[in-house]
Design a protein around this motif. Structure first.
Motif, PDB file in Angstrom:
ATOM      1  N   THR B  66       0.867  -1.176   0.000  1.00 27.91           N
ATOM      2  CA  THR B  66       0.000   0.000   0.000  1.00 27.91           C
ATOM      3  C   THR B  66       0.907   1.231   0.000  1.00 27.91           C
ATOM      4  OG1 THR B  66      -1.586  -1.298   1.288  1.00 27.91           O
ATOM      5  CG2 THR B  66      -1.968   1.065   1.172  1.00 27.91           C
ATOM      6  N   GLN B  70       4.238   1.564   3.191  1.00 28.75           N
ATOM      7  CA  GLN B  70       3.988   0.279   3.851  1.00 28.75           C
ATOM      8  C   GLN B  70       5.166  -0.668   3.610  1.00 28.75           C
ATOM      9  OE1 GLN B  70       0.893  -2.427   2.416  1.00 28.75           O
ATOM     10  NE2 GLN B  70       0.254  -2.825   4.512  1.00 28.75           N
ATOM     11  N   ARG B 190      -2.111   4.369  -3.970  1.00 27.56           N
ATOM     12  CA  ARG B 190      -1.304   3.752  -2.910  1.00 27.56           C
ATOM     13  C   ARG B 190      -0.735   2.404  -3.361  1.00 27.56           C
ATOM     14  NH1 ARG B 190       0.433   6.773  -2.103  1.00 27.56           N
ATOM     15  NH2 ARG B 190       1.431   6.216  -0.193  1.00 27.56           N
ATOM     16  N   VAL B 216      -3.221  -6.053  -0.335  1.00 23.86           N
ATOM     17  CA  VAL B 216      -3.202  -4.722  -0.946  1.00 23.86           C
ATOM     18  C   VAL B 216      -4.383  -4.613  -1.918  1.00 23.86           C
ATOM     19  CG1 VAL B 216      -1.856  -3.220  -2.490  1.00 23.86           C
ATOM     20  CG2 VAL B 216      -0.672  -4.614  -0.772  1.00 23.86           C
TER      21      VAL B 216
END
Lengths: 358, 358
Positions: B66, B70, B190, B216
């Motif tokens: 993400t 992350q 993202r 994700v």
């Protein structure tokens, strides 16, 4: 499991995203949760209003996350404090969701630590209790267990939807956790949300998500908004063209599955299942059964249920992972039709193919 | 900034998602990174092959996240060990990306801790060095600084794309971090990825993402796959209908912006900018300039640059956040056209509206 329902709805839930859409980090710069898309904010509050399962009025904050898992972490961060002399204890009543301990522990945070079963927790000082209701794995309707001063509660209401349980009232807790995956079956979108009363907690959660992933996929948010919106529309439709809304569909499907499972379990006599009494459901306007997302099997003879089922090619998650004994095990009731039928078939075969030792 | 390019491409980058698509947690159950969509895996490897900025052959693992944020957390987890007596030190050469320290520290992990500027790091034992190249904030091309036994390197190559820097070779590091937001401008999705050689590190990263967010967003992954695919198609198109591909467009745009900025900075005489020499770019097949994503301004008279610019309504991020003095500050070169023009206007005005003290 719900895929065929969504397929049936066809274009009504389709969305088109162009190459130049959704490019910015920001969704709503003026909002406390600046990465929450206004469309999703609206759809969430509206759906809770329609289902009447939680109070999500405008004075509550909504924080969106990459699934409820990211929000669980955000909550641990928001409810703990770097100024405390030691990490805050995190507890849940056994049997508890098997991922809570590892999620709490794996980064060895100095802010919080897993302290096990809430029933045996007797440490003084602040603590966080996770209350999952209906509970994963056993479907029980739960309240807080510790009830001491300094306690902070996370109400995980992932399964508080009409297909799993009668909606007996609008939940009104300080912190309420929901997830798209359990509400509608869209696990691949990784969308969860928290309804929170306290501004400071919401602010800290937003800070966590900024530092953890700088926000949440806008594509997923927009899609969740669309799908939740269609559900609300259908629930509110009382016209002559009214079709089965998503929760009615889910309730029938879960009911059917539970009936079949109970029949098989009864027939083979090896396991028992929890018993639930029907309750009046405000959403359905009638008494409905509890049809939990998981079946919590208990071996009548105290055997290791997970092992026993594995020998019959049924993969389950054993009781020890949920903080209780190995005579318990958890089976998902949310599998595809084919998988569920195979489960019933294999479960039926246990008694037949064995002689006393299964 | 790149929005008008993507708008121009119209339907070629559009995608339609139906209500019953992308519902499962799993994207590719047989793959080590089980939540990575095969379409995105393919599009990433293909694009690196086309741009020749990194080796992403089939023997490398790709882990999606993400955003690269992350993945930075996943890497700290994967490169540290719970069996070490103390947290591993994390360092980066100043000026370093301003979020590294807080991202490393905010959960008070017992696995890793921020240890500051790599130039002054002199502790024995294992460490993690983050090497950002081209560097955020100053655009410098960088190598590791500490170079001691027990060192583990994270190569953050977010800006190693032709619009920002000449592509001088195919990067071939153990761990290479990229992000959709800087490659194409799609920050709202993202999506980030890591190319990693070692299976054990990839496995631990996947474990982190499981525990952090159970995967994700698939919607974002599919969209990223589509857009990266269109870029590759256009880069490979040598036919008579060939149009400006995304990187050519980005290179021209960044070049133009840098030219304008340098002119204004030169005219008002208050600040200096880093100097870069052109290099041969394997992607473009010609010598190209460095056009970093950020301008790293230095006050010639040693004043607090961030404060000075704020007085003229230019919001920047001051040098102290990047581990250096306040005479430095960072300006984004990736704003919208309107914002960038306003920046130039306000920057030009500094000299005019002041008498000696700006």
């Amino acid at each position: 499991m719900y895929e065929s329902y969504w397929r049936k709805l066809g274009d009504r839930c389709s969305m088109v995203i162009s190459g130049n859409d959704l490019m910015s980090y920001f969704s709503n710069p003026g909002n406390l949760c600046w990465f929450l898309m206004p469309e999703l904010d609206h759809a969430i509050r509206r759906l809770h209003g329609v289902v009447r399962n939680a109070i999500a009025d405008d004075d509550r904050f909504i924080v969106v996350g990459t699934g409820s898992t990211q929000l669980f972490h955000a909550l641990l961060y928001a409810l703990s404090s770097p100024n405390e002399p030691e990490p805050i204890s995190v507890v849940a009543a056994a049997p508890f969701y098997s991922s809570y301990p590892e999620e709490t522990e794996f980064l060895r945070s100095g802010l919080y630590k897993w302290a096990g079963d809430a029933y045996s927790f007797n440490k003084d000082g602040p603590y966080i209790e996770v209350v999952t209701s209906p509970n994963n794995p056993d479907g029980a309707i739960r309240g807080a267990v510790v009830n001491r001063k300094g306690g902070k509660l996370i109400h995980d209401l992932a399964y508080y939807w009409p297909q799993y349980t009668p909606i007996t009232g609008r939940a009104n807790y300080d912190v309420m956790l929901f997830t798209f995956s359990k509400a509608t079956g869209h696990a691949g979108s990784r969308i969860g949300w928290v309804i929170v009363k306290d501004k400071e907690i919401a602010t800290k959660m937003v800070k966590f998500i900024e530092l953890n992933s700088i926000g949440v996929s806008k594509e997923s948010q927009l899609r969740a908004a669309k799908i939740l919106g269609v559900i609300s529309d259908d629930c509110l439709n009382s016209g002559p063209n009214k079709e089965e809304n998503f929760f009615e569909y889910g309730q029938h499907l879960m009911s059917e599955r539970w009936e079949k499972l109970r029949e098989v379990v009864k027939r083979n006599g090896v396991f028992s299942l929890p018993k639930y009494s029907p309750d009046y459901c405000n959403f359905s306007g009638e008494y409905t059964d509890h049809n939990p997302a998981y079946a919590w099997l208990k071996s009548k003879e105290g055997l290791n249920s997970d092992n026993l089922l594995r020998e019959h090619k049924i993969v389950t998650r054993g009781g020890t992972k949920f903080g209780v004994g190995s005579k318990y095990t958890r089976i998902s009731m949310l599998s595809s039709d084919d998988e569920f039928n195979l489960l019933l078939e294999r479960l039926s075969a246990i008694k037949v193919t064995t002689n006393g030792n299964y």
